[in-house]
Design an enzyme around this catalytic site. Structure first.
Site, mmCIF file in Angstrom:
data_model
loop_
_atom_site.group_PDB
_atom_site.id
_atom_site.type_symbol
_atom_site.label_atom_id
_atom_site.label_comp_id
_atom_site.label_asym_id
_atom_site.label_seq_id
_atom_site.Cartn_x
_atom_site.Cartn_y
_atom_site.Cartn_z
ATOM 1 C CG ASP A 175 -2.239 0.637 1.036
ATOM 2 O OD1 ASP A 175 -2.386 1.378 0.112
ATOM 3 O OD2 ASP A 175 -3.206 0.165 1.622
ATOM 4 C CD1 TRP A 209 -4.895 3.289 -3.313
ATOM 5 C CD2 TRP A 209 -3.649 5.173 -2.590
ATOM 6 N NE1 TRP A 209 -4.349 3.137 -1.939
ATOM 7 C CE2 TRP A 209 -3.734 4.172 -1.588
ATOM 8 C CE3 TRP A 209 -3.040 6.307 -2.459
ATOM 9 C CZ2 TRP A 209 -3.182 4.605 -0.316
ATOM 10 C CZ3 TRP A 209 -2.572 6.629 -1.335
ATOM 11 C CH2 TRP A 209 -2.650 5.871 -0.129
ATOM 12 N N GLY A 210 -3.197 4.264 -8.454
ATOM 13 C CA GLY A 210 -3.178 4.872 -9.743
ATOM 14 C C GLY A 210 -3.065 6.261 -9.757
ATOM 15 C CD GLU A 212 3.940 10.027 -8.861
ATOM 16 O OE1 GLU A 212 5.099 9.842 -9.587
ATOM 17 O OE2 GLU A 212 4.095 10.663 -7.958
ATOM 18 C CG ASP A 230 -9.343 2.240 -0.955
ATOM 19 O OD1 ASP A 230 -8.333 1.990 -1.525
ATOM 20 O OD2 ASP A 230 -9.612 2.165 0.376
HETATM 21 C C1 GLA Z 1 -5.803 1.454 1.521
HETATM 22 C C2 GLA Z 1 -6.180 0.398 0.500
HETATM 23 C C3 GLA Z 1 -7.188 -0.464 0.835
HETATM 24 C C4 GLA Z 1 -7.111 -1.319 2.044
HETATM 25 C C5 GLA Z 1 -6.592 -0.100 3.050
HETATM 26 C C6 GLA Z 1 -6.391 -0.759 4.530
HETATM 27 O O1 GLA Z 1 -7.081 2.404 1.530
HETATM 28 O O2 GLA Z 1 -6.344 0.904 -0.876
HETATM 29 O O3 GLA Z 1 -7.521 -1.581 -0.312
HETATM 30 O O4 GLA Z 1 -6.034 -1.963 1.870
HETATM 31 O O5 GLA Z 1 -5.835 0.904 2.828
HETATM 32 O O6 GLA Z 1 -6.118 0.270 5.466
#
Ligand code: GLA
Length: 409
Positions: A175, A209-210, A212, A230
Site C-alpha cells: 500500500d 491507487w493509480g 502516478e 478504493d
Molecule cells: C488502503 C487500500 C485499501 C486497504 C486499506 C487498508 O485504503 O487502498 O485497499 O488495503 O488501505 O487500510
C-alpha cells in the site's frame, strides 16, 4: 581533413544518443537495478513467473476491515474449500491491513499481533497450504500502514521480504500510506527487488491507487497495480473504478494486470444485477478476482455469481488481453475483448435506469463483417447459432448480458 570531420560526426552522433537515452531513463524516473532482465521486449525486474492469468482468491478488507484474526482466516480458508470456490480457482487467502503489532521487535522484525494472531503467520500459511491454497499478506511502502496500527516496510524492504518468505507467504499487497512524500517510482521497486531476493516466489500487488499512472511503469516491477482509489459497495463507485481502469487497458498482459480493486459482490450495497455487472466487467477486463464478502455465510445468489465457470474462464483466458469499452451510446455500452481461438467476449451493459436494447456490431468488436458466429450467453447458459453482422439484446437497468462469440470455421 575529411577523416577528422568523420570522427567529429560519429562523436556527435554518440553524444546525441547518450543524451537521448539518459533523457528517456530520467523521464521514466524508475529505479531499476543493473541486473534487470528483459521480458517481452520490456525491461523486467520481476521475472517471478507468477500471475500468468489474473489472481483469484479472497481478501479480508472489503467486508471485515480491521476486525480480523487468525480464526477468521482459517474459517475462510475452510469455507473457500467446502463451498467449492477454491476448486473454481479462488486460491489466494489474503490478509489485509491490521495483522501486526504497532512496533517492530528488538531486531526490527514485523510482529504478528499477539491478541489476534497468537499462532503467527507461518502457522496460518501452513494451514492454508495444507488445503491447497495460498496465503497473501499486506504491507505498506511508507512508515505505517493506512490503518496506522502497524509499521510499513519503507526502509525495511529486504528484511520484511525475507520475513514474508520465511513465513511461506505467496502474495504481497503493498500500500501507499504514510509515504513521507517520496515518489512511488522510488519506493515500490525496492520491495519488488527485495521480493526477488527473498528466496520465495511472491506475487507482488502494488497499491498506489493509480496516482502516478502505474500502468506506465509498474508492469516491469509488479504482477498487478491498482489503477483507482478504493472501491465502495455502491453502483457509482464501482462504475467509476471500471471506467478509470479502462484507460489503461493496453498496458495489461500475462504476469502484469491492471487492478480496479477487489470485489464487493455479496456485501449487500448493490442489487443482484449490479453485482452481476460488477463481476462480469471485472472478469472481462482481466482484473484480479478477489472476493471481498464473508464466504462463511455466503448466500445462494452471491455464490451463483462468483461461481459462474463460463465467466471465470473469460477472466482466466490464456491470451490475457484486457477487454475494453468499445462503444457508448449514452448509458448503453458495449465492452469486448479477444479470447484464445479467435473467440470474442462481449458485454452489453445498460447503465441507464430503464430496460433498453443494445447492439454490438461486428466492426466494433473486432470481427470481420462476413463472420458468422455462435453466441453463447454466459449467464443464461444458452447458445444462439449462426449469428451475422451484429448481436442485439434487451438488457435490464443496471444489468449486463455477457457472451462468448465463436466464429464458424
Ligand atoms: C488502503 C487500500 C485499501 C486497504 C486499506 C487498508 O485504503 O487502498 O485497499 O488495503 O488501505 O487500510
Amino acid at each position: 581533413m575529411l577523416s577528422n570531420d568523420g570522427g567529429f560526426i560519429s562523436r556527435l552522433i554518440i553524444w546525441l544518443l547518450v543524451v537521448v537515452v539518459a533523457g528517456t531513463a530520467h523521464a521514466a524516473r524508475i529505479h531499476l537495478p543493473k541486473n534487470t532482465s528483459v521480458v517481452n521486449g520490456r525491461p523486467s525486474l520481476l521475472s517471478n513467473g507468477l500471475g500468468l492469468t489474473p489472481p483469484m482468491g479472497w481478501n479480508s478488507w472489503n467486508h471485515f476491515g480491521c476486525k480480523i484474526d487468525e480464526r477468521l482466516i482459517r474459517a475462510t480458508a475452510d469455507a473457500m474449500v467446502s463451498s467449492g470456490l477454491a476448486g473454481l480457482g479462488y486460491k489466494y487467502i489474503n490478509i489485509d491491513d491490521c495483522w501486526g503489532e504497532l512496533n517492530r521487535d528488538s531486531q526490527g522484525h514485523l510482529v504478528p499481533k499477539a491478541s489476534t494472531f497468537p499462532s503467527g503467520i507461518k502457522a496460518l500459511a501452513n494451514y492454508v497450504h495444507r488445503k491447497g491454497l495460498k496465503l497473501g499478506i499486506y504491507s505498506d511502502a511508507g512508515i505505517q500502514t493506512c490503518s496506522k496500527t502497524m509499521p510499513g516496510s519503507l526502509g525495511h524492504e529486504e528484511q520484511d521480504a525475507k520475513t514474508f518468505a520465511s513465513w511461506g507467504v505467496d502474495y504481497l499487497k503493498y500500500d501507499n500510506c504514510e509515504n513521507t512524500g517520496i515518489g512511488p517510482k522510488e519506493r515500490f521497486p525496492k520491495m519488488s527487488k527485495a521480493l526477488l531476493n527473498s528466496g520465495r516466489r511472491i506475487f507482488f500487488s502494488l497499491c498506489e491507487w493509480g496516482q502516478e499512472d502505474p500502468a506506465t511503469w509498474a508492469p516491469s516491477i509488479g504482477n498487478s497495480w491498482r489503477t483507482t482509489g478504493d472501491i465502495e459497495d455502491n453502483w457509482n463507485r464501482m462504475t467509476n473504478n471500471a471506467d478509470q481502469n479502462d484507460n489503461w487497458a493496453s498496458h495489461a498482459r500475462p504476469g502484469a494486470w491492471n487492478d480496479p480493486d477487489m470485489l464487493e459482490v455479496g456485501n449487500g450495497g448493490m442489487t443482484k444485477e449490479e453485482y452481476r455487472s460488477h463481476f462480469s466487467i471485472w472478469a472481462l477486463v482481466k482484473a484480479p478476482l478477489l472476493i471481498g464478502c464473508d464466504v462463511q455465510s455466503i448466500d445462494r445468489a452471491t455464490f451463483e455469481l462468483l461461481s459462474n465457470k463460463e465467466v471465470i474462464a473469460v477472466n482466466q483466458d490464456k491470451l490475457g488481453i484486457q477487454g475494453r469499452k468499445v462503444k457508448k451510446y449514452g448509458d448503453l455500452e458495449v465492452w469486448a475483448g479477444p479470447l484464445a481461438h479467435k473467440r470474442v467476449a462481449v458485454i452489453l451493459w445498460n447503465r441507464g435506469s430503464s430496460p433498453s436494447n443494445i447492439t454490438a456490431y461486428w466492426s466494433d468488436i473486432g470481427l470481420q463483417p462476413t463472420t458468422i458466429v455462435d453466441a453463447r450467453d454466459l449467464w443464461r447458459h444458452s447458445t444462439q447459432s449462426g449469428v451475422k453482422y451484429q448481436l442485439s439484446a434487451q438488457v435490464e437497468s443496471h444489468a449486463v448480458n455477457m457472451y462468448i462469440l465463436t466464429p464458424h470455421a
